[in-house]
Design a protein around this motif. Structure first.
Motif, PDB file in Angstrom:
ATOM      1  N   LEU A 175       7.666  90.396 -13.626  1.00 16.43           N
ATOM      2  CA  LEU A 175       7.070  90.290 -12.301  1.00 16.43           C
ATOM      3  C   LEU A 175       8.161  90.054 -11.268  1.00 16.43           C
ATOM      4  N   LEU A 176       8.212  90.899 -10.254  1.00 13.83           N
ATOM      5  CA  LEU A 176       9.160  90.729  -9.147  1.00 13.83           C
ATOM      6  C   LEU A 176       8.416  90.204  -7.929  1.00 13.83           C
ATOM      7  N   THR A 177       8.912  89.077  -7.387  1.00 14.65           N
ATOM      8  CA  THR A 177       8.354  88.495  -6.161  1.00 14.65           C
ATOM      9  C   THR A 177       9.385  88.605  -5.051  1.00 14.65           C
ATOM     10  N   VAL A 178       8.990  89.141  -3.928  1.00 18.44           N
ATOM     11  CA  VAL A 178       9.871  89.265  -2.763  1.00 18.44           C
ATOM     12  C   VAL A 178       9.513  88.155  -1.780  1.00 18.44           C
ATOM     13  N   LEU A 179      10.448  87.236  -1.557  1.00 18.44           N
ATOM     14  CA  LEU A 179      10.210  86.075  -0.688  1.00 18.44           C
ATOM     15  C   LEU A 179      10.475  86.430   0.772  1.00 18.44           C
ATOM     16  N   VAL A 180       9.634  85.888   1.658  1.00 18.01           N
ATOM     17  CA  VAL A 180       9.751  86.170   3.093  1.00 18.01           C
ATOM     18  C   VAL A 180       9.626  84.859   3.858  1.00 18.01           C
ATOM     19  N   ALA A 181      10.580  84.591   4.754  1.00 16.22           N
ATOM     20  CA  ALA A 181      10.513  83.389   5.597  1.00 16.22           C
ATOM     21  C   ALA A 181       9.337  83.505   6.563  1.00 16.22           C
ATOM     22  N   PRO A 182       8.769  82.366   7.010  1.00 17.77           N
ATOM     23  CA  PRO A 182       7.639  82.428   7.962  1.00 17.77           C
ATOM     24  C   PRO A 182       8.061  83.118   9.250  1.00 17.77           C
ATOM     25  N   SER A 183       7.161  83.928   9.781  1.00 22.58           N
ATOM     26  CA  SER A 183       7.408  84.502  11.096  1.00 22.58           C
ATOM     27  C   SER A 183       7.166  83.437  12.161  1.00 22.58           C
ATOM     28  N   LEU A 184       7.615  83.710  13.378  1.00 27.21           N
ATOM     29  CA  LEU A 184       7.415  82.757  14.477  1.00 27.21           C
ATOM     30  C   LEU A 184       5.925  82.635  14.767  1.00 27.21           C
ATOM     31  N   PRO A 185       5.359  81.427  14.650  1.00 25.08           N
ATOM     32  CA  PRO A 185       3.914  81.281  14.888  1.00 25.08           C
ATOM     33  C   PRO A 185       3.568  81.484  16.356  1.00 25.08           C
ATOM     34  N   ALA A 186       2.319  81.863  16.591  1.00 20.90           N
ATOM     35  CA  ALA A 186       1.799  82.026  17.947  1.00 20.90           C
ATOM     36  C   ALA A 186       0.828  80.889  18.236  1.00 20.90           C
ATOM     37  N   CYS A 187       1.109  80.116  19.299  1.00 17.94           N
ATOM     38  CA  CYS A 187       0.265  78.980  19.690  1.00 17.94           C
ATOM     39  C   CYS A 187      -0.583  79.360  20.901  1.00 17.94           C
ATOM     40  N   GLN A 188      -1.841  78.899  20.907  1.00 19.60           N
ATOM     41  CA  GLN A 188      -2.687  79.073  22.081  1.00 19.60           C
ATOM     42  C   GLN A 188      -3.753  77.981  22.110  1.00 19.60           C
ATOM     43  N   TRP A 189      -4.348  77.797  23.295  1.00 17.41           N
ATOM     44  CA  TRP A 189      -5.383  76.778  23.446  1.00 17.41           C
ATOM     45  C   TRP A 189      -6.559  77.364  24.214  1.00 17.41           C
ATOM     46  N   GLU A 190      -7.717  76.757  24.032  1.00 16.61           N
ATOM     47  CA  GLU A 190      -8.894  77.131  24.805  1.00 16.61           C
ATOM     48  C   GLU A 190      -9.805  75.912  24.917  1.00 16.61           C
ATOM     49  N   GLY A 191     -10.582  75.861  26.003  1.00 15.78           N
ATOM     50  CA  GLY A 191     -11.487  74.737  26.199  1.00 15.78           C
ATOM     51  C   GLY A 191     -11.425  74.204  27.613  1.00 15.78           C
ATOM     52  N   ASP A 192     -11.949  72.981  27.796  1.00 18.84           N
ATOM     53  CA  ASP A 192     -12.054  72.328  29.090  1.00 18.84           C
ATOM     54  C   ASP A 192     -10.943  71.288  29.218  1.00 18.84           C
TER      55      ASP A 192
END
Length: 302
Positions: free
Chosen positions: A135-152
């Motif tokens: 079994l070959l596993t290709v590891l990938v670092a996390p991509s840059l997350p996207a943050c957002q908000w909604e509400g009052d």
């Protein structure tokens, strides 16, 4: 007669054992291999044969993780010729042919991950088992997350902070923290493998601050940030302003009253001193007139 039969049976067993010992054997030195995306990796496959290698045949196949039911042919060695899959030309090759069936894959991609099978044939020997897999596993670092908000964002309202990443192998762990003015770890609701959210109810001025979403796996951590600024209620703000204005007016009136009182006392003191001085002058003038009037002098001598 019996001895002759025993010798024949023994000879047959020895020949069968020799044939079995000389049969082709394929072994995989490891069962799993990991590589970071973009790096190269060697996939090992060893075989043993007692026959000449003039008819050696080696086939590597891949059952991708995305579609394991549809294996593809990676590379083939057949009678001295090498055939590569068109999608892997320039990225795959044998490392020690014909003595080794090891192959190398460079510039690895996520699509390269899956189960690899190494099949070796060398007629007239029969492969037993003739097939190895890893079994070959290709590891990938996390991509840059996207943050957002909604509400009052007004005081008393509710705000939801959400964060998602596009990729990462192993699947990144997502965390939310408030880092300013104080650092607090927040409970998170996972919305699938690659996204998570935080719900904050009844927000207030203390909710304001800097929030961080972290996506982490064994290759590293990426962060995104949201700065929340909660608005105060209009009623409270107006009430505070009105109280401030009334307090200022009251203090101004007190100061004005004190000033008027000081001026009045000062003016009253000056008027009193003038009246006393004037009375003294009048008394002095009257005394002088009585003392020196001619009629009085005459009466005094009669």
């Amino acid at each position: 007669m019996v001895a002759t039969g025993r010798r024949a049976l023994w000879s047959l067993c020895v020949c069968f054992a020799a044939l079995h010992t000389n049969a082709l054997r394929v072994t995989m030195r490891v069962s799993t291999v990991e590589v970071v995306r973009g790096d190269f990796v060697i996939l090992p496959c060893s075989f043993y044969t007692s026959s000449p290698l003039s008819r050696l045949n080696i086939i590597w196949t891949l059952a991708p993780l995305s579609s394991p039911e549809s294996p593809i042919q990676v590379i083939v060695y057949d009678h001295g010729q090498i055939i590569e899959d068109p999608s892997l030309i320039g990225r795959v090759g044998f490392t020690g042919i014909p003595w080794s069936a090891d192959i190398m894959v460079n510039d690895t991609r996520v699509s390269d991950a899956g189960i690899y099978r190494c099949m070796v044939n060398n007629p007239p020997e029969m492969a037993d088992p003739g097939i190895g897999e890893l079994l070959l596993t290709v590891l990938v670092a996390p991509s840059l997350p996207a943050c957002q908000w909604e509400g009052d964002m007004d005081a008393g309202g509710s705000v939801t902070l959400s964060c998602s990443v596009a990729e990462g192998i192993p699947t990144p762990e997502i965390h939310w923290d408030k880092i300013k003015p104080e650092e607090i770890s927040l409970p998170i609701n996972m919305d699938g493998e690659l996204s998570g959210s935080v719900q904050i109810a009844n927000v207030s001025s203390q909710t304001s601050g800097l929030y961080r979403c972290s996506a982490s796996n064994l290759l590293g951590t990426e962060n995104c940030y949201i700065n929340l600024s909660i608005h105060s209620e209009v009623g409270e703000s107006s009430s505070g302003i009105l109280q401030g204005v009334l307090l200022t007016l009251a203090m101004s009136l007190m100061l004005l009253s004190l000033l008027v009182l000081v001026i009045w006392l000062h003016q009253t003191g000056q008027d009193g001193r003038r009246r006393v001085s004037k009375m003294e002058e009048e008394e002095e003038e009257g005394y002088n007139e009585i003392q020196y009037t001619p009629s009085l002098m005459k009466r005094s001598f009669v």
